[in-house]
Write a protein that holds these residues in place. Sequence first.
Motif, PDB file in Angstrom:
ATOM      1  N   PRO A 149       0.927  -1.349  -0.023  1.00  7.85           N
ATOM      2  CA  PRO A 149      -0.082  -0.224  -0.245  1.00  7.85           C
ATOM      3  C   PRO A 149       0.878   1.555  -0.192  1.00  7.85           C
ATOM      4  O   PRO A 149       1.752   0.604   0.558  1.00  7.85           O
ATOM      5  CB  PRO A 149      -0.948  -0.527   1.395  1.00  7.85           C
ATOM      6  CG  PRO A 149       0.010  -0.929   1.882  1.00  7.85           C
ATOM      7  CD  PRO A 149       0.509  -2.064   1.086  1.00  7.85           C
ATOM      8  N   ASP A 152      -0.851   2.891   5.335  1.00 10.71           N
ATOM      9  CA  ASP A 152      -2.133   2.782   6.259  1.00 10.71           C
ATOM     10  C   ASP A 152      -2.273   3.090   7.277  1.00 10.71           C
ATOM     11  O   ASP A 152      -1.419   4.032   7.820  1.00 10.71           O
ATOM     12  CB  ASP A 152      -1.093   1.150   6.453  1.00 10.71           C
ATOM     13  CG  ASP A 152      -0.412   1.220   7.710  1.00 10.71           C
ATOM     14  OD1 ASP A 152      -1.356   1.730   8.588  1.00 10.71           O
ATOM     15  OD2 ASP A 152       0.840   0.792   7.965  1.00 10.71           O
ATOM     16  N   LEU A 203      -3.420   3.512  -2.928  1.00  7.43           N
ATOM     17  CA  LEU A 203      -3.603   2.627  -3.168  1.00  7.43           C
ATOM     18  C   LEU A 203      -3.173   2.211  -1.257  1.00  7.43           C
ATOM     19  O   LEU A 203      -2.137   2.142  -0.798  1.00  7.43           O
ATOM     20  CB  LEU A 203      -2.740   1.285  -3.347  1.00  7.43           C
ATOM     21  CG  LEU A 203      -3.393   0.145  -2.556  1.00  7.43           C
ATOM     22  CD1 LEU A 203      -4.683  -0.269  -3.162  1.00  7.43           C
ATOM     23  CD2 LEU A 203      -2.535  -1.773  -3.234  1.00  7.43           C
ATOM     24  N   LEU A 205      -3.999   1.338   3.072  1.00  6.46           N
ATOM     25  CA  LEU A 205      -4.620  -0.241   3.173  1.00  6.46           C
ATOM     26  C   LEU A 205      -5.852   0.268   4.686  1.00  6.46           C
ATOM     27  O   LEU A 205      -5.177   1.519   5.638  1.00  6.46           O
ATOM     28  CB  LEU A 205      -3.494  -0.670   4.642  1.00  6.46           C
ATOM     29  CG  LEU A 205      -3.372  -1.595   4.758  1.00  6.46           C
ATOM     30  CD1 LEU A 205      -4.676  -3.082   5.010  1.00  6.46           C
ATOM     31  CD2 LEU A 205      -1.930  -2.636   5.699  1.00  6.46           C
ATOM     32  N   LEU A 255      -7.497  -3.371   1.590  1.00  6.96           N
ATOM     33  CA  LEU A 255      -7.305  -1.922   0.357  1.00  6.96           C
ATOM     34  C   LEU A 255      -8.217  -1.779   0.207  1.00  6.96           C
ATOM     35  O   LEU A 255      -9.271  -1.563  -0.638  1.00  6.96           O
ATOM     36  CB  LEU A 255      -6.198  -3.142  -0.761  1.00  6.96           C
ATOM     37  CG  LEU A 255      -5.563  -4.086   0.079  1.00  6.96           C
ATOM     38  CD1 LEU A 255      -5.592  -4.677  -0.970  1.00  6.96           C
ATOM     39  CD2 LEU A 255      -4.176  -2.583   0.703  1.00  6.96           C
TER      40      LEU A 255
END
Length: 290
Positions: A149, A152, A203, A205, A255
């Motif tokens: 990711p 996060d 992306l 998390l 995700l």
Amino acid sequence: MGSQKHVLILSSVLFLFNSLLFSGADDVYYEFFLQEAEFTKLCSTKTVLTVNGSFPGPEIRVRRDDTVYVNVHNQGRFAVSIDWEGVEDSFDGANELIQPGRNFTYEIELDDEIGTLWWHARSAWARATVHGAFVVLPATGEEYPFPAPTSDLTIILGEWFRQELTEGVVPGQADAYTINGHLGETYGCNDTSYELQVDYQGLYLLRLINAVANETMVFAIAQHSITIVGRDASYARRSFSSSLTLAPGQTLDVLLSANQNVGQYYITARPSSGRLNTTGIIHYTTSTGL
């Protein structure tokens, strides 16, 4: 035969030495202070028990195989003990009740746990505001079994009560629900909203925790699909959904791909009963470059 035995013993010793040398496991220390603090929500100000003055409480972030020491100082008025949800092995102080003016250090040895756990006060009245995330990252040298990711983030779904919560009080039905301590705009009291800032094509998390004691919570982000990759401190087979259902105390690692048109989108969290609805906002901070 004797020389072979010595070689075998030497090989075992070297293997053990290398395992200890390259495991990367650490001793990690945290200081928790149970203390009362004032918060204004739902158009009124009240005093609640917290850890380090924050709601939710501080996040523990360690790696697999670490040993965690949490020294809890009780500066409140009532005895409190802490539960460590999702920790498989036994740990020192599992039933320790920390009296006012005293402290106790929990020793938690991590083994196979990975992903998102959480901690909370054992008693129902204190648990509502005394809780936080316990994040276990891969050990040094390990990688996630899914795409890495960009970042996060932890999202804790909680509850808020108008009634005073003290020792001996059993909380009734929540008057509102929270996203990382924020009530959002649906309760008519100018309460703050949780805002998640993302970059286009990033992306993320997301570590979701349902800290609501007696309600299954439904979580969603408008026009976004979510991929489940972990559940209750272990990896999970990937699955896709537009909304997530979390039982009381459950954690999910998911995700989120920030692949929609740049703008703002609602985050929603509500009990499965549908009685109330709490909102946040996901906000794209960069353009598509088009």
